[in-house]
Design a protein around this motif. Structure first.
Motif, PDB file in Angstrom:
ATOM      1  N   UNK A 177      -0.033  21.286  18.363  1.00 20.01           N
ATOM      2  CA  UNK A 177       0.904  22.402  18.160  1.00 20.01           C
ATOM      3  C   UNK A 177       2.280  21.890  17.746  1.00 20.01           C
ATOM      4  N   UNK A 178       2.996  22.708  16.977  1.00 15.83           N
ATOM      5  CA  UNK A 178       4.345  22.333  16.536  1.00 15.83           C
ATOM      6  C   UNK A 178       5.249  22.134  17.748  1.00 15.83           C
ATOM      7  N   UNK A 179       6.252  21.263  17.627  1.00 19.39           N
ATOM      8  CA  UNK A 179       7.136  20.982  18.761  1.00 19.39           C
ATOM      9  C   UNK A 179       7.810  22.212  19.354  1.00 19.39           C
ATOM     10  N   UNK A 180       8.086  23.217  18.550  1.00 14.18           N
ATOM     11  CA  UNK A 180       8.702  24.432  19.092  1.00 14.18           C
ATOM     12  C   UNK A 180       7.818  25.056  20.170  1.00 14.18           C
ATOM     13  N   UNK A 181       6.507  24.853  20.069  1.00 15.42           N
ATOM     14  CA  UNK A 181       5.591  25.387  21.077  1.00 15.42           C
ATOM     15  C   UNK A 181       5.820  24.711  22.433  1.00 15.42           C
ATOM     16  N   UNK A 182       6.260  23.463  22.409  1.00 14.69           N
ATOM     17  CA  UNK A 182       6.549  22.753  23.661  1.00 14.69           C
ATOM     18  C   UNK A 182       7.679  23.464  24.400  1.00 14.69           C
ATOM     19  N   UNK A 183       8.716  23.856  23.652  1.00 10.04           N
ATOM     20  CA  UNK A 183       9.831  24.571  24.277  1.00 10.04           C
ATOM     21  C   UNK A 183       9.327  25.876  24.887  1.00 10.04           C
ATOM     22  N   UNK A 184       8.513  26.610  24.153  1.00 11.14           N
ATOM     23  CA  UNK A 184       7.985  27.883  24.658  1.00 11.14           C
ATOM     24  C   UNK A 184       7.174  27.663  25.938  1.00 11.14           C
ATOM     25  N   UNK A 198      15.043  14.479  20.396  1.00 14.37           N
ATOM     26  CA  UNK A 198      14.755  14.938  21.762  1.00 14.37           C
ATOM     27  C   UNK A 198      15.945  15.620  22.442  1.00 14.37           C
ATOM     28  N   UNK A 199      17.186  15.094  22.327  1.00 14.32           N
ATOM     29  CA  UNK A 199      18.306  15.801  22.965  1.00 14.32           C
ATOM     30  C   UNK A 199      18.512  17.213  22.421  1.00 14.32           C
ATOM     31  N   UNK A 200      18.212  17.425  21.149  1.00 13.54           N
ATOM     32  CA  UNK A 200      18.310  18.767  20.575  1.00 13.54           C
ATOM     33  C   UNK A 200      17.334  19.709  21.275  1.00 13.54           C
ATOM     34  N   UNK A 201      16.118  19.257  21.500  1.00 10.48           N
ATOM     35  CA  UNK A 201      15.109  20.079  22.166  1.00 10.48           C
ATOM     36  C   UNK A 201      15.501  20.364  23.617  1.00 10.48           C
ATOM     37  N   UNK A 228      12.925  36.770  21.586  1.00  7.82           N
ATOM     38  CA  UNK A 228      13.467  36.611  20.240  1.00  7.82           C
ATOM     39  C   UNK A 228      13.998  35.207  20.009  1.00  7.82           C
ATOM     40  N   UNK A 229      14.662  34.671  21.010  1.00  8.06           N
ATOM     41  CA  UNK A 229      15.182  33.297  20.952  1.00  8.06           C
ATOM     42  C   UNK A 229      14.034  32.323  20.721  1.00  8.06           C
ATOM     43  N   UNK A 230      12.991  32.461  21.514  1.00  5.07           N
ATOM     44  CA  UNK A 230      11.854  31.540  21.400  1.00  5.07           C
ATOM     45  C   UNK A 230      11.114  31.727  20.081  1.00  5.07           C
ATOM     46  N   UNK A 231      11.074  32.961  19.573  1.00  3.21           N
ATOM     47  CA  UNK A 231      10.390  33.214  18.300  1.00  3.21           C
ATOM     48  C   UNK A 231      11.062  32.505  17.127  1.00  3.21           C
ATOM     49  N   UNK A 245      17.989  24.151  27.648  1.00  3.51           N
ATOM     50  CA  UNK A 245      19.129  24.470  28.500  1.00  3.51           C
ATOM     51  C   UNK A 245      19.832  25.737  28.024  1.00  3.51           C
ATOM     52  N   UNK A 246      19.941  25.904  26.712  1.00 11.09           N
ATOM     53  CA  UNK A 246      20.570  27.103  26.170  1.00 11.09           C
ATOM     54  C   UNK A 246      19.797  28.360  26.533  1.00 11.09           C
ATOM     55  N   UNK A 247      18.483  28.270  26.491  1.00 12.17           N
ATOM     56  CA  UNK A 247      17.642  29.408  26.863  1.00 12.17           C
ATOM     57  C   UNK A 247      17.826  29.750  28.340  1.00 12.17           C
TER      58      UNK A 247
END
Length: 197
Positions: free
Chosen positions: A84-91, A162-165, A186-189, A170-172
């Motif tokens: 899965x794309x890295x954004x999925x890790x954040x989700x 990695x620090x960006x992720x 919406x943020x996660x999308x 943290x922002x979320x």
């Protein structure tokens, strides 16, 4: 008298952490007291103090459990094909935190206390370090498998990103905790659109 097994001790510690999590969800880390945790657990004060010397130790155990579970979530993602794309890790991380804590504002309180409490600052630094390392490993794998980068180049780029992720997570958490009208979904999308890939 029979000896207490390690399995029993671990189960009892988990029981206490479960009770503490329920209290933290209701009252936050700062307002929760040992008396609250003892009452919630249904155990005696002696039993609780036999496993944890202080509320700070319980907070550390709680944070360790939550972060450990999130790392396992990411490891499960890393085993998938296609990756899965890295954004999925954040989700996945944010969904797990929301599920376990209920109100992410509890973490904002903890961060605030960490500004003046060296022990909590060390705990927060350890948690962030472990999450950053988790992202580094995942992004390295992602850049190798999805983008065809060689090992060293993939690792170097992962360490940069990695620090960006971590900041996105943290922002979320911060916005979820502070702003009632924050659109978490919406943020996660938007992550797939804006995060490095």
């Amino acid at each position: 008298m029979p000896r207490v097994t390690e399995e029993y001790r671990a189960a009892r510690r988990d029981e206490i952490v479960d009770a503490a999590l329920r209290v933290f969800r209701r009252k936050g880390f700062q307002a929760a007291s040992m008396a609250d945790i003892i009452a919630e657990s249904g155990l005696s004060a002696g039993a609780i103090y036999g496993y944890f010397a202080s509320k700070s130790e319980i907070v550390r155990a709680t944070a360790t459990r939550i972060v450990g579970a999130r790392v396992l979530d990411v490891e499960r993602l890393a085993a998938q094909e296609p990756l899965p794309a890295p954004a999925q890790v954040v989700r996945v991380l944010m969904t797990g935190v929301q599920r376990e804590l209920g109100d992410p504002g509890i973490l904002v309180q903890l961060w605030g206390e960490a500004m003046t409490d060296p022990a909590l600052r060390g705990l927060a630094a350890g948690v962030v370090g472990r999450i950053r390392t988790t992202f580094e490993h995942y992004l390295t794998e992602w850049h190798q498998r999805a983008n065809g980068l060689a090992g060293a180049a993939a690792t170097a780029l992962a360490v940069e990103q990695a620090p960006l992720f971590v900041g996105v997570c943290q922002g979320c958490i911060l916005q979820s905790g502070l702003f009632e009208d924050f659109d978490r979904d919406g943020y996660l999308d938007q992550l797939d659109r804006y995060l490095p890939r």
